[in-house]
Design an enzyme around this catalytic site. Sequence first.
Site, PDB file in Angstrom:
ATOM      1  N   ASP A   1      46.359  77.809   3.185  1.00 60.10           N
ATOM      2  CA  ASP A   1      47.518  78.530   3.702  1.00 60.10           C
ATOM      3  C   ASP A   1      48.790  77.821   3.263  1.00 60.10           C
ATOM      4  O   ASP A   1      48.879  76.587   3.310  1.00 60.10           O
ATOM      5  CB  ASP A   1      47.480  78.604   5.225  1.00 60.10           C
ATOM      6  CG  ASP A   1      46.431  79.573   5.751  1.00 60.10           C
ATOM      7  OD1 ASP A   1      45.706  80.169   4.924  1.00 60.10           O
ATOM      8  OD2 ASP A   1      46.331  79.731   6.978  1.00 60.10           O
TER       9      ASP A   1
ATOM     10  N   HIS B   1      55.450  84.005   9.407  1.00 59.76           N
ATOM     11  CA  HIS B   1      54.441  83.312  10.208  1.00 59.76           C
ATOM     12  C   HIS B   1      54.685  83.402  11.719  1.00 59.76           C
ATOM     13  O   HIS B   1      54.514  82.421  12.443  1.00 59.76           O
ATOM     14  CB  HIS B   1      54.338  81.844   9.783  1.00 59.76           C
ATOM     15  CG  HIS B   1      52.995  81.229  10.048  1.00 59.76           C
ATOM     16  ND1 HIS B   1      52.667  80.631  11.259  1.00 59.76           N
ATOM     17  CD2 HIS B   1      51.887  81.109   9.279  1.00 59.76           C
ATOM     18  CE1 HIS B   1      51.440  80.164  11.219  1.00 59.76           C
ATOM     19  NE2 HIS B   1      50.925  80.445  10.014  1.00 59.76           N
TER      20      HIS B   1
ATOM     21  N   HIS C   1      45.554  73.513   4.340  1.00 62.26           N
ATOM     22  CA  HIS C   1      46.976  73.835   4.185  1.00 62.26           C
ATOM     23  C   HIS C   1      47.580  73.051   3.022  1.00 62.26           C
ATOM     24  O   HIS C   1      47.166  71.930   2.732  1.00 62.26           O
ATOM     25  CB  HIS C   1      47.743  73.525   5.474  1.00 62.26           C
ATOM     26  CG  HIS C   1      47.427  74.463   6.605  1.00 62.26           C
ATOM     27  ND1 HIS C   1      46.279  74.351   7.365  1.00 62.26           N
ATOM     28  CD2 HIS C   1      48.089  75.547   7.081  1.00 62.26           C
ATOM     29  CE1 HIS C   1      46.247  75.311   8.275  1.00 62.26           C
ATOM     30  NE2 HIS C   1      47.337  76.049   8.133  1.00 62.26           N
TER      31      HIS C   1
ATOM     32  N   HIS D   1      49.938  86.293   4.210  1.00 60.56           N
ATOM     33  CA  HIS D   1      49.892  85.504   5.448  1.00 60.56           C
ATOM     34  C   HIS D   1      51.114  85.815   6.320  1.00 60.56           C
ATOM     35  O   HIS D   1      51.547  84.957   7.086  1.00 60.56           O
ATOM     36  CB  HIS D   1      49.837  84.025   5.090  1.00 60.56           C
ATOM     37  CG  HIS D   1      49.422  83.105   6.207  1.00 60.56           C
ATOM     38  ND1 HIS D   1      48.516  83.454   7.177  1.00 60.56           N
ATOM     39  CD2 HIS D   1      49.807  81.820   6.493  1.00 60.56           C
ATOM     40  CE1 HIS D   1      48.354  82.441   8.019  1.00 60.56           C
ATOM     41  NE2 HIS D   1      49.129  81.441   7.631  1.00 60.56           N
TER      42      HIS D   1
END
Length: 480
Positions: free
Chosen positions: A294, A348, A443, A344
Amino acid sequence: MRTHRGVGAVLLTMALALPTALGVGLGTAPEAAAKVGDPTRPLIVRGSTWYLRDSLTTGTATTTFGYGAPGDLPMSGDWDGNGSSTPGVVRGGIWYLRNSNTSGVADTTFGYGDPGDVPVAGDWDGNGTTTPGIVRGTTWYLRNSNTTGVADTVLSYGDPGDVPVTGDWDGNGTTTPGIVRGTTWYLRNSNTSGVANVSLNYGNPGDRPVVGDWDGNGSSTPGIVRGSTWYLRNSNASGVADVSFGFGDTCDLGLSTASTLIRDRGGRPLPASFAGRHLTVLPTGANVVALTFDAGANAAGLPKILGALQNSCVPATFFLTGAWTENFPQDARVVGLRYPTGNHSFSHPDLTTLGDAAVRDQILHAQAAIQAGATYDARPLFRFPFGAADARTLGIVNSLGYASVNWTVDTLGWQGTSGGQSVSTVVSRVLANLRPGEIVLMHVGSHPNDGSTLDADALPTVIAELTARGYSFVTVPQFM
């Protein structure tokens, strides 16, 4: 019809600075220019270094030079009509073309198309010069000169998720469109909308298509690169390879002296079986793992991650926020060039706290940013921020053509050293949850306070330990 970037604008004159050529173990030699009628030659790009081979045999590069930058979309063509194929790159909507197979600046620079378009190149009017084209959705926009301007020819061909290919399929001297859908090639012999004139099956799922006139008879025919082996066919019919040889490494970008880089562009439809649920493990009994990353905060760990993936020739899947894509455009280009890229959200948020319109805006705003920045259509890959979802938000995600991709294990590397994590805990969590089809969440950014990049630091060990246990690596869309 939308007009192309640069309509009515003057020709850009910026120079493209280029690195010095590096050998990287493939060999170097002075340029050996192609002759008219020569067979198409294999070409690989590693970072910003180009390796060209003058024969369809196993061996080292005949010509090596530096051109462009990592993340540029590479291609090769006869830009000045002198019979020699030379390099070009597309960065955003700007084309940088060079007329010799040597390091240096671009000889021709111009704007054509928009960021996110799929560049193609060919001799669309049969005059002997390669010129630009772009594919936007299912519409092809072809231009007959290497200058800024509008399309000379516009046509519809294929479906949004198809991989565009171009070639002179019937040997009449004019480049025309084709598409690859799965393992089936659909080729058309004129630059007009219509159905395929020829269809054939060639290659396996996961192979990388290449196109060229491999035997020098004037007709373009298919090829595929599997690992570091090239399998080329001399007719536009289903069958086995006529020529095969090794060239380059598994992770190199393979193309030919007659084509642009042919790659998956995303945009697959949502499989019905993935609607209404969250994917937490891949649907397989094979010993495979999907590494997923991510990107939403920063890119501090990305160089280490890309280096580990490249050094081990391991595939991965990235989930980008739209804001990250806009804040780190060069990084987004590099990621989108080599890896499937999912959505994504834009910024966020916890989508369950937003109204329907705001949820849609988060998804669609990110979709546009990723398409423009990473030149990859994120559909059908979506990952909920924080993994926070409910029936309402999942329904919206599905209605926009996305599947929800969660994970089998979160390494917790994002908690950083200040959160009690370490390289050892990251590795241990991956191994403790190991099972066929494991989806690993990692990540690319650093911890905001302690600056640690634990997932990036642990990745080489994760890859080595999983390999030692008999596991191989896959991407998420391979199972969609």
